[in-house]
Write an enzyme that holds these catalytic residues in place. Sequence first.
Site, mmCIF file in Angstrom:
data_model
loop_
_atom_site.group_PDB
_atom_site.id
_atom_site.type_symbol
_atom_site.label_atom_id
_atom_site.label_comp_id
_atom_site.label_asym_id
_atom_site.label_seq_id
_atom_site.Cartn_x
_atom_site.Cartn_y
_atom_site.Cartn_z
ATOM 1 N N GLY A 1 0.795 -1.219 0.000
ATOM 2 C CA GLY A 1 0.000 0.000 0.000
ATOM 3 C C GLY A 1 0.831 1.273 0.000
ATOM 4 N N SER A 2 0.230 2.346 0.514
ATOM 5 C CA SER A 2 0.881 3.656 0.515
ATOM 6 C C SER A 2 0.520 4.395 1.790
ATOM 7 C CB SER A 2 0.440 4.467 -0.712
ATOM 8 O OG SER A 2 -0.962 4.700 -0.672
ATOM 9 N N HIS B 1 -35.662 11.156 -21.968
ATOM 10 C CA HIS B 1 -35.893 12.540 -21.546
ATOM 11 C C HIS B 1 -36.838 12.562 -20.338
ATOM 12 C CE1 HIS B 1 -36.521 16.880 -21.918
ATOM 13 N NE2 HIS B 1 -37.821 16.642 -21.732
ATOM 14 N N GLU C 1 -2.873 25.463 -3.510
ATOM 15 C CA GLU C 1 -2.331 24.500 -4.471
ATOM 16 C C GLU C 1 -1.151 25.131 -5.201
ATOM 17 O OE1 GLU C 1 -1.086 21.822 -6.739
ATOM 18 O OE2 GLU C 1 -2.840 21.187 -5.563
#
Length: 466
Positions: free
Chosen positions: A140-141, A434, A199
């Site tokens: 895993g991580s 629709h 970020e």
Amino acid sequence: MTRQVDVIIIGAGTAGLYAMSVVKQQTSHFVVVDQGPLGTTCARVGCMPSKALIQTADDYHNAQRMVREGLLSETPTMQPQAGPAFALKISHMLSSKISERVSGGLGEKLIQGRARFVAKDTIEVNGQTLQAKAIILATGSEPVIPAPWRAFGARILDSEGVFQLQEMPKSLAVLGLGAIGLELGQALSTLGVAVTGVEMAQHVANLQDPEIRAMALEQFGKQFPLHLGHAASLSEGENGQIRVQAGPLDIQVEKVLVSLGRRPRVADMGLAEVGIALDARGVPLFDPTTTKVEGAPIFIAGDCTNDRVIFHEAAEEGKMAGFNGLREHPQRFQRKTPLGIIFTDPNIATFGMGYEAALAAGAQMASATIHTESRAKVMGVEAAMVRLYADPATGRLLGGALISPRGEHMAHTLVWAVQGGLTVHQMASMPYYHPNLEEALFAVSSALSKQCKGGYEGVPAGLIPA
């Protein structure tokens, strides 16, 4: 004394458990080594508790909308501990079932401890030496947190620790606006936390398509402030807060959620010492079509590959590794078409070939707005879009991206079309009920059909000559 077995599986997460399900059909002489805690990352601290938190936020948001529309008379009040508590409840329910099944079902085949390679086919764990015909590495991580930031203690959260909160903070900075940071940041913002997103890149969610990227920035920027293009630095603030600086941003917050990605959990396992060739991140070099590591009876699967770090890919790699482990000549397998979904509101999804690769390949591209569809207007959708890329010579769908409420379902339809080799001409001729958000797929595939060869010429879009 060295214990001999056929297969050693290191890691009892998603990839390891799927590998075991295949291995046990071939031999009973296997062991599973896991350093704990038992229970998959997805169930304990990943996709499931995050979806519980997101569901709580969605329900709260919908209740607020009903008040605005006059359908409810009383504005709902969110209890400070409610969101994390519900996520933790879901996490415990799912992970406990998995851990009980693993520990109870494996018995002596489960060894809880940390494995280290002493040869390409041999490991040591808890002072015991085990040798196998095949070793499956599925460790895993783990979340990445820069070492200096750990000094802030419990005020620093990672994508796992956020679910251990006793109550929601009043203010929070989210550092890293990939899938996890964007999902958790939006959910906590909806639940009343003053969230600020930071970020280093100039975009969120690693989006390549400029039209989808622009719409995502506009939509999420309305929900909480986004500061892009600058790395963050942290220092002590006033009254126990953390000071966050990133370019012109200078704020103080109660807690910081670090969402800078995850690293493969392969360090200090002795891989290099036994002669395994590693890449720059310390991951063994391997063939992704077989999962076999170069020059060793080792197979690698799941997040520790640092390749396709998604649940369904980990499960597939686990099955491949389990199937190939005892084969003299490993079987090559086709990999599934890439699919990525971010469970924000609106959902973001990418499928098939990415924008930059499609651009380099000379693909034709077209887009259609989803928010203009009748169903979207009823739902109160402000902005949504789907983009498709196709081969100009044949019209074959290559890939695309979308941003839309309930986009997770539309994305599955589209990735199936890519993997199935459908053309945009065929997509335009499919039935579209629709009112439905998927009616936008008729619009975009019809537009793209006109740009590509191989369609039905001389007839209205959507009709198939008999």
